[in-house]
Design a protein around this motif. Structure first.
Motif, mmCIF file in Angstrom:
data_model
loop_
_atom_site.group_PDB
_atom_site.id
_atom_site.type_symbol
_atom_site.label_atom_id
_atom_site.label_comp_id
_atom_site.label_asym_id
_atom_site.label_seq_id
_atom_site.Cartn_x
_atom_site.Cartn_y
_atom_site.Cartn_z
ATOM 1 N N PRO A 1 0.886 -1.421 -0.142
ATOM 2 C CA PRO A 1 -0.350 -0.183 0.393
ATOM 3 C C PRO A 1 0.995 1.146 0.349
ATOM 4 O O PRO A 1 0.293 2.156 -0.224
ATOM 5 C CB PRO A 1 -0.888 0.036 1.325
ATOM 6 C CG PRO A 1 -0.184 -0.899 2.522
ATOM 7 C CD PRO A 1 0.957 -2.080 1.117
ATOM 8 N N LEU A 2 2.290 0.912 0.185
ATOM 9 C CA LEU A 2 2.983 2.053 0.520
ATOM 10 C C LEU A 2 3.922 1.781 -1.210
ATOM 11 O O LEU A 2 5.013 2.458 -1.309
ATOM 12 C CB LEU A 2 3.981 2.267 1.380
ATOM 13 C CG LEU A 2 3.048 2.693 2.503
ATOM 14 C CD1 LEU A 2 4.145 2.317 3.745
ATOM 15 C CD2 LEU A 2 2.739 4.419 2.608
ATOM 16 N N GLY A 3 3.297 1.610 -2.096
ATOM 17 C CA GLY A 3 4.100 1.466 -3.069
ATOM 18 C C GLY A 3 5.457 0.931 -3.282
ATOM 19 O O GLY A 3 6.518 1.100 -3.448
ATOM 20 N N ARG A 4 5.750 -0.492 -2.504
ATOM 21 C CA ARG A 4 6.577 -1.211 -1.592
ATOM 22 C C ARG A 4 7.789 -0.392 -1.559
ATOM 23 O O ARG A 4 9.092 -0.009 -1.641
ATOM 24 C CB ARG A 4 7.410 -1.821 -3.091
ATOM 25 C CG ARG A 4 6.320 -2.647 -3.758
ATOM 26 C CD ARG A 4 7.185 -3.175 -4.615
ATOM 27 N NE ARG A 4 6.298 -4.253 -5.712
ATOM 28 C CZ ARG A 4 6.114 -5.813 -5.185
ATOM 29 N NH1 ARG A 4 6.298 -6.107 -3.745
ATOM 30 N NH2 ARG A 4 5.015 -6.334 -5.759
ATOM 31 N N GLY A 5 7.535 1.030 -0.431
ATOM 32 C CA GLY A 5 8.571 1.815 -0.117
ATOM 33 C C GLY A 5 8.609 3.035 -0.733
ATOM 34 O O GLY A 5 8.894 4.234 0.322
ATOM 35 N N PHE A 6 8.133 3.421 -1.284
ATOM 36 C CA PHE A 6 8.909 4.722 -2.587
ATOM 37 C C PHE A 6 7.709 5.689 -1.852
ATOM 38 O O PHE A 6 8.084 6.730 -1.657
ATOM 39 C CB PHE A 6 7.804 4.337 -3.821
ATOM 40 C CG PHE A 6 7.797 5.987 -4.854
ATOM 41 C CD1 PHE A 6 8.907 6.067 -5.028
ATOM 42 C CD2 PHE A 6 7.508 6.307 -5.235
ATOM 43 C CE1 PHE A 6 9.481 7.144 -5.836
ATOM 44 C CE2 PHE A 6 7.389 7.759 -5.331
ATOM 45 C CZ PHE A 6 8.670 8.046 -6.014
ATOM 46 N N VAL B 1 -11.595 -3.543 3.688
ATOM 47 C CA VAL B 1 -10.282 -2.951 2.684
ATOM 48 C C VAL B 1 -9.380 -3.498 4.094
ATOM 49 O O VAL B 1 -9.339 -2.433 5.381
ATOM 50 C CB VAL B 1 -9.909 -1.578 1.887
ATOM 51 C CG1 VAL B 1 -8.687 -1.852 1.883
ATOM 52 C CG2 VAL B 1 -11.259 -1.941 0.838
ATOM 53 N N CYS B 2 -8.219 -3.500 4.195
ATOM 54 C CA CYS B 2 -7.084 -4.077 4.730
ATOM 55 C C CYS B 2 -5.660 -3.524 4.264
ATOM 56 O O CYS B 2 -5.687 -4.787 3.801
ATOM 57 C CB CYS B 2 -7.676 -5.278 6.234
ATOM 58 S SG CYS B 2 -6.384 -5.316 7.415
ATOM 59 N N PRO B 3 -4.843 -2.997 4.480
ATOM 60 C CA PRO B 3 -3.992 -3.056 3.993
ATOM 61 C C PRO B 3 -2.376 -3.449 4.836
ATOM 62 O O PRO B 3 -3.353 -3.478 6.023
ATOM 63 C CB PRO B 3 -3.022 -1.278 3.884
ATOM 64 C CG PRO B 3 -4.420 -0.794 4.811
ATOM 65 C CD PRO B 3 -5.296 -1.853 5.014
ATOM 66 N N ILE B 4 -1.362 -4.169 4.729
ATOM 67 C CA ILE B 4 -0.344 -5.042 5.240
ATOM 68 C C ILE B 4 1.265 -4.242 4.401
ATOM 69 O O ILE B 4 1.535 -5.508 3.989
ATOM 70 C CB ILE B 4 -0.763 -6.898 5.147
ATOM 71 C CG1 ILE B 4 -0.825 -6.769 3.305
ATOM 72 C CG2 ILE B 4 -1.706 -6.801 4.921
ATOM 73 C CD1 ILE B 4 -0.785 -8.166 3.113
ATOM 74 N N PRO B 5 1.255 -3.278 5.024
ATOM 75 C CA PRO B 5 2.634 -2.609 4.953
ATOM 76 C C PRO B 5 2.887 -3.244 5.752
ATOM 77 O O PRO B 5 3.166 -4.262 7.076
ATOM 78 C CB PRO B 5 2.434 -1.457 5.449
ATOM 79 C CG PRO B 5 1.558 -1.423 6.502
ATOM 80 C CD PRO B 5 0.161 -2.117 5.727
ATOM 81 N N GLY B 6 4.261 -3.568 5.206
ATOM 82 C CA GLY B 6 5.801 -4.546 5.073
ATOM 83 C C GLY B 6 6.902 -3.684 6.369
ATOM 84 O O GLY B 6 7.240 -2.533 5.843
#
Length: 333
Positions: A210-215, A267-272
């Motif tokens: 959800p963070l654009g792969r950290g971008f 909706v459940c985001p799962i940022p890593g």
């Protein structure tokens, strides 16, 4: 719903699964985003996440491969298993540099048994087909998953990067609890067909990257800091010619995770992340309130055509290429 340490709870899908409204993608602790995090540090981060109310943990047998599940198995000792909702996945195999997608019944069962052993648990809360085997009718794969539910080895079934037609066919065999797909301000292709289909069928939506792969967390400087073996260096959007353009988007967008949270209660985001400070910042997105005007402004800034570079170098790994043959084509032996 009840809250734990400020992290609210949510119903994921319509089958009864309740999770924290923000999950934790665990892949980066073990693989693909550079060197694995030291085990003790990774377990400390996982315990911190659980203690702060982020209890929906997402892994896969291919992360490592296998080492991420083993890590979670160790982290969930001493009473932590009872505090979390555990999601893992099957369906991707790497051998001799080649990737194979599998969904035949024998493989589904073997993969589940192996994950249960590595995780050292009796039951997996949410078991996803990680990618769709386009050689096997989805009804065949779902039939075996349904048996695993009946046997108590998994509680709920999910699909990842599945097309709308695949989702419908699968759901007709056994209710799908969640569909996982990449969804962020710069990846919105699922909004046309996948998201409406899930909502029509009462299926929860899990947003990975959800963070654009950290971008959107670090901006273009992220690439400078990446290890040489970090797979993001091979993604089109992180190539220098596209990065220079996409930097404009980062400079204007600082509320991207909150934007995902505002997409709906389903909706459940799962940022890593591998850092506790980043985890705490991600949790903070739950309390950010965006007005309709602010949402519209963010979406105007990051229009699909404003992003350069595909999600993957080979888009066959996405829902756009996940339809399976009809059930009538399956030959039993």
């Amino acid at each position: 719903m009840a809250e734990a340490s400020g992290v609210k709870r949510m119903k994921l899908g319509s089958q009864g699964l309740e999770v924290s409204a923000q999950g934790l993608g665990c892949m980066g602790l073990s693989t693909l985003y550079g060197a694995p995090k030291p085990e003790t540090d990774a377990i400390t981060l996982l315990h911190h996440a659980i203690d702060t109310g982020v209890t929906f943990l997402d892994t896969s047998d291919i992360y490592g491969p296998e080492t991420n599940e083993l890590l979670l198995g160790k982290a969930l000792k001493n009473g932590f298993r009872e505090k979390i909702e555990l999601a893992t996945k099957f369906g991707i195999i790497y051998g001799e540099g080649e990737r194979e997608i599998k969904g035949d019944p024998a493989y589904v069962r073997a993969a589940c048994e192996a994950s249960l052993k590595r995780l050292d648990v009796d039951c997996i809360d949410l078991y996803y087909q990680h990618r769709i085997d386009t050689r096997v009718p989805i009804e065949i794969t779902m039939g075996e998953l349904k048996k695993l539910v009946e046997e108590g080895k998994i509680k709920y079934i999910g699909l990842s990067e599945a097309s709308a037609s695949t989702i419908r066919r699968a759901h007709a065999v056994h209710p799908i609890t969640a569909v996982q797909l990449e969804w962020s301000l710069w990846t919105r292709d699922g909004e046309e067909d996948i998201i409406p289909t899930c909502r029509e069928l009462g299926i929860g939506i899990v947003a990975y990257s959800p963070l654009g792969r950290g971008f959107f967390a670090a901006g273009p400087k992220l690439v400078v800091k990446l290890d040489n073996d970090d797979f993001r260096k091979r993604l089109p959007r992180f190539k220098q010619e596209n990065l220079d353009h996409n930097k404009i988007l980062y400079d204007k967008v600082v509320q991207s995770l909150a934007w995902v949270h505002h997409q709906g209660d389903d909706v459940c985001p799962i940022p890593g992340t591998t850092k506790i400070e980043n985890l705490n910042q991600n949790i903070g997105a739950l309390s950010v309130k965006l007005t309709p005007d602010e949402m519209a402004e963010l979406e105007t800034i990051v229009q699909l055509e404003s992003v350069k570079g595909e999600r993957y170098a080979n888009m066959t790994a996405t829902f756009k290429n996940s339809d399976t043959p009809p059930l009538s084509s399956w030959k039993t032996t």
